[in-house]
Every structure is written in C-alpha cells, then in structure tokens.
Design an enzyme around this catalytic site. Structure first.
Site, PDB file in Angstrom:
ATOM      1  CE  LYS A 209      -1.594  -4.725   2.881  1.00  0.00           C
ATOM      2  NZ  LYS A 209      -1.736  -5.785   1.908  1.00  0.00           N
TER       3      LYS A 209
ATOM      4  CB  THR B  28      -0.926   0.015   1.234  1.00  0.00           C
ATOM      5  OG1 THR B  28      -1.603   1.263   1.279  1.00  0.00           O
ATOM      6  CG2 THR B  28      -0.163  -0.162   2.540  1.00  0.00           C
TER       7      THR B  28
ATOM      8  CB  SER C 107      -4.133   2.485  10.310  1.00  0.00           C
ATOM      9  OG  SER C 107      -3.833   1.617   9.220  1.00  0.00           O
TER      10      SER C 107
ATOM     11  CE1 TYR D 112      -4.051  -3.220   4.812  1.00  0.00           C
ATOM     12  CE2 TYR D 112      -4.081  -0.823   4.631  1.00  0.00           C
ATOM     13  CZ  TYR D 112      -3.942  -2.073   4.047  1.00  0.00           C
ATOM     14  OH  TYR D 112      -3.683  -2.166   2.704  1.00  0.00           O
ATOM     15  CG  HIS D 113      -1.781   2.095   6.310  1.00  0.00           C
ATOM     16  ND1 HIS D 113      -2.967   2.632   6.741  1.00  0.00           N
ATOM     17  CD2 HIS D 113      -1.831   2.148   4.953  1.00  0.00           C
ATOM     18  CE1 HIS D 113      -3.704   3.004   5.695  1.00  0.00           C
ATOM     19  NE2 HIS D 113      -3.040   2.723   4.602  1.00  0.00           N
TER      20      HIS D 113
END
Ligand code: NAD
Ligand code: USQ
Length: 406
Positions: A195, A147, A189, A191-192
């Site tokens: 990644k 991302t 976040s 989530y990030h």
C-alpha cells in the site's frame, strides 16, 4: 444518463456492499473480480462465517429487491492487462473503485510464496489500472483503498494529517524551503508495504499523466451488514474470523459468540483506527462525488471514525458478552504500546457522521456470529502466521533465496 463505475474486487468484504450502495444511488455498477478471495478462504479451511451466495445469485437477488442491474466481469486485474485495457476501452468508466488486492497482513507474512504473491498481485494490479487509464487517455476518477497502516503504528499521539506533511527544510545558507511531502511510510507487513508502494505510483501518474486519483487510508473495518445487504439473505456480506483474514474486532465478536477467550496479542496496548462497514460504503460514495481535477495532487483522505487500544476493545466486548480475555504471545513484530491520533477532517466536512463502536450495531455483529456459529472452523481461529517465522526448508522460494544469498 447514469454514471458508470467499475468496482474492482466487488465480490469482497468491502467491495460487495459498496457495489450495492452505489447501484442503489443510481450508478451503473460493473463488478470486476477474479474470485481469488473465495479460493484462498477454501484453502485456509475458513470460508466466510456467513453463507455467501455465488455472484450470479447475489446479482439476481439484487435485481429482484432493487430493480437495478449490476454487471460482472471475471478478470484478474494483476495478470491480464490486455483484457483490463479492453474492458476500460469498451466501458469508459466515469470512475473506478479499486479494492482488488490481497489485504491480509498475516497472510502476506506467512512465507516467501505468500509475500511474493501479495507483492505481485497488489503492485501489478494497481499499476495495470493506472497504465490502462493513462494509455486510453480516459478522464476516469480512480478511487483506491489504501490503509492507515502506511503511516505506521509507533506514534506518540501527534495527529496524523491526511497524507501530506508541510515541512520547511533549511539550506546551508539558512534559506528556508517549504515542501509538501508524503507522510513518511512505516509499513508493518508486506501487505502494508504494497500500500505504501501504491502511493508512489499514484504520485507519478497524477503528475505525469494528469490522472484524477483519490487514495482512502482506511482503518480496520468492523461489522458485516449494510442497509442494502440486509434486504435479502442472498445479499449477506462475508464475515472473516480466521487468524489470517479476520480483523481484530470481528474476531473478538465471533470468539465471544463461540465461547472462545478473546485473543489479545501481547499487552493489547496497540492503538488502531476503526470504521464500520456502513460508513465505508458512505465514504466511497462521498469520495466519488468529490473528485480532484486533472492536474491536482493525489487526494488523500483518512477514512476512520475512532481509535481504540486492542485491550480496551477486548474489555468492551467482554463487558457486552461475558467473554474471557486471553493475553497471547504476539505473533507480529509491532510496537507493544502506541498512541494514535488521526485527522478525519475531510469526511467530517463532507457530512459523514460516523457510527461509533458503542452503538447497537456491535450487538448485531454478535447476533450474526451466533446465528452462523455451526459453520465456524474453530481450528482456524489462532493466529499462526509469524512475522519472524522459522525458515521452512521445503519451501522452494525460500530455498532459492537462501541459495542466492550463499
Ligand atoms: P477482500 O479480500 O474481502 O476483497 C478483495 C476482493 O478483491 C476479493 O473479492 C478478491 O477476490 C478480489 N481480488 C483480489 N485480487 C484480485 C485481482 N488480481 N483481480 C481481480 N480481483 C481481485 O478484502 P476487503 O476487506 O474487501 O478489502 C478491500 C480493500 O480495502 C483492500 O484493498 C484492503 O486493503 C482495503 N482495506 C480493507 C480493510 C478491512 O478492514 N477489511 C481496512 C482498510 C483497507
Ligand atoms: N490483534 C489482536 N488479536 C487478534 C487479532 C489482531 O490483538 O486476534 C491485534 C494485532 O496484533 C494488531 C491489531 O489487533 O495489533 C489489528 O490487527 P487486524 O488483523 O485487525 O488489522 P491489520 O492486520 O492491521 O489489517 C486490517 C485489514 C487490512 C487493513 C488494516 C487497516 O486486514 O486490510 O489495511 O486492517 S490498518 O490496521 O488501519 O492499517
């Protein structure tokens, strides 16, 4: 003989149209999915706005319109290493496209339970795939969806390169040492963050085991349909619009269709990168056609078409549809205003001519939103996940972490 590609997360928003596109291009596609996305959508009270068929119906319809078979395996890649290894040993895929992660930033910030789930799912899943390819000594090319958010969003306009920074470090005696380093991560976040952590695992397995890895740092995907999903109503792609999984432009388009004001967070000065779903599938095919060699560094490509400020997007949608704009309190911790410039040289050089936002496809997405509006649960539109939410006393994980801290 046709090449075999496993599409992990092949029932999802990006994975489904990618599976069809690769099948249409002559790959033998095997979808691997545990269908958790459908269950989370039900739990949130926000199933896809478009009525998505179950996987068997999807695959039967594809066979009818294209003549191609796609196989499907129900498997949790994060929790079942043994089955994943067995599958890879049997299929020996030429390539794996890995979409199978929990991908909503707001969902990953909801509470400790969702943070833990996101880390478990995403880190274990990615590591299981890498460990299985290495253990079986396969020559498989792994293509992962990363991302743009790994680079962070408080930039001043310096063009973000594709993954690596060439720097020179000066030693105490004045000697200058050139280095190529991973661009520093600044995840916004949990989530990030996962990644960003995926990137380190890729570096390790490429160096230690010679794995061939491409990491695609994709921007926010907008749109719904692709050339292949338009072929039959049962092939329609999912459309998320809720406060957790709906991404900003698709949310604005759905909000406009519903007569809901466009929910701009804060000043709307956040600049983000965008790509249409049709270009997502084209980019994956291009990446598959151009693998790194064993022993090469991880190939990192920015998968973006253009950048926009959120408030400009809102204005564009308002212009197109007559919708009103509502500047709401920002539930996230993020820079109120940022500039963003991104290199997308690799895909441009590979021949990508991206669809731009101002093209007619924007109206197609509004048309889809209008067509299925009666299925919408408007109560799920507000973004309620707070980046710094109040502590919820009854959450066992939070209670446990507070006890541990005392
Ligand atoms: P999605 O949630 O629609 O699809 C993910 C799929 O993976 C779902 O079908 C889900 O059931 C499956 N899955 C999740 N965990 C799994 C597990 N442990 N085992 C097996 N299957 C599992 O998400 P998406 O929008 O299609 O995103 C796909 C990938 O692309 C993600 O990794 C995401 O980070 C990345 N990406 C998405 C966007 C975007 O705007 N949608 C932008 C940039 C990057
Ligand atoms: N935003 C609004 N109003 C809304 C929704 C969002 O102003 O109603 C703002 C957010 O505050 C943020 C920006 O729009 O500043 C983007 O939010 P988003 O939800 O569209 O995107 P994001 O949370 O970053 O995540 C999405 C995908 C994720 C992917 C990422 C690519 O869900 O899987 O990795 O886009 S990127 O943003 O480039 O990192």
């Amino acid at each position: 003989m046709s090449k075999t590609v496993l599409v992990l997360g092949g029932d999802g928003f990006c994975g489904w149209p990618t599976s069809l596109h690769l099948s249409a291009k002559g790959y033998h596609v095997v979808i691997v999915d545990n269908f958790v996305r459908r269950r989370i959508a039900e739990d949130l009270g926000a199933p896809s706005l478009t009525p998505i068929a179950n996987i068997d119906k999807r695959l039967d319809s594809w066979k009818k319109v294209s003549g191609h078979d796609i196989d499907v395996v129900e498997l949790d890649v994060a929790q079942n290493y043994t089955e994943l290894r067995r599958l890879l040993a049997t299929v020996k895929p030429d390539a794996i496209v890995h979409f199978a992660e929990q991908r909503a930033a707001p969902y990953s910030m909801r509470d400790a339970a969702r943070k833990t789930y996101t880390v478990d799912n995403n880190i274990n899943g990615t590591h299981n795939v890498l460990a299985a390819i290495a253990e079986l000594r396969l020559d498989t090319h792994l293509v992962h969806l990363g991302t743009m958010g790994v680079y962070g969003y408080d930039g001043d306009g310096l063009e973000i390169p594709e993954g690596y920074l060439d720097v020179t470090v000066e030693g105490p005696d004045g000697t200058r040492y050139p280095r190529s380093i991973l661009y520093p991560t600044k995840p916004g976040s949990i989530y990030h963050l996962t990644k960003s952590m995926d990137q380190l695992m890729f570096q390790f397995y490429a160096r230690n085991d010679g794995l061939k890895i491409t990491d695609l740092h994709q921007g926010i995907v907008w749109g719904t349909q692709t050339e292949e999903t338009r072929l039959d109503p049962a092939l329609i792609n999912r459309f998320d619009y809720d406060g957790d999984y709906g991404t900003v432009l698709n949310r604005f388009l759905m909000q406009a269709a519903a007569g809901h004001p466009l929910t701009v967070h804060g000043t709307g000065g956040q600049t983000r990168a965008f790509i249409n779903i049709q270009d997502t599938v084209r980019c994956i095919a291009l990446a598959l056609g151009s693998p790194p060699a064993s022993g090469d560094a991880v190939r990192i490509i920015n998968q973006v078409a253009e950048t926009h400020r959120v408030r400009d997007l809102a204005r564009l949608v308002a212009e197109l549809t007559g919708a009103e704009i509502d500047f709401v309190d920002n539930p996230r911790v993020e820079a109120a205003e940022n500039d963003l410039a991104v290199s997308n040289a690799t895909f441009k050089n590979l021949g990508l001519q991206p669809i731009m936002l101002r093209d007619a496809l924007l109206t197609e997405t509004v048309d889809i939103a209008l067509r299925f509006l009666d299925r919408a649960n408007l109560a799920t539109v507000p973004a309620t996940a707070l980046w710094k939410g109040p502590v919820q006393g009854d959450d066992p994980l939070l209670v446990a972490s507070r006890v541990a801290a005392e």
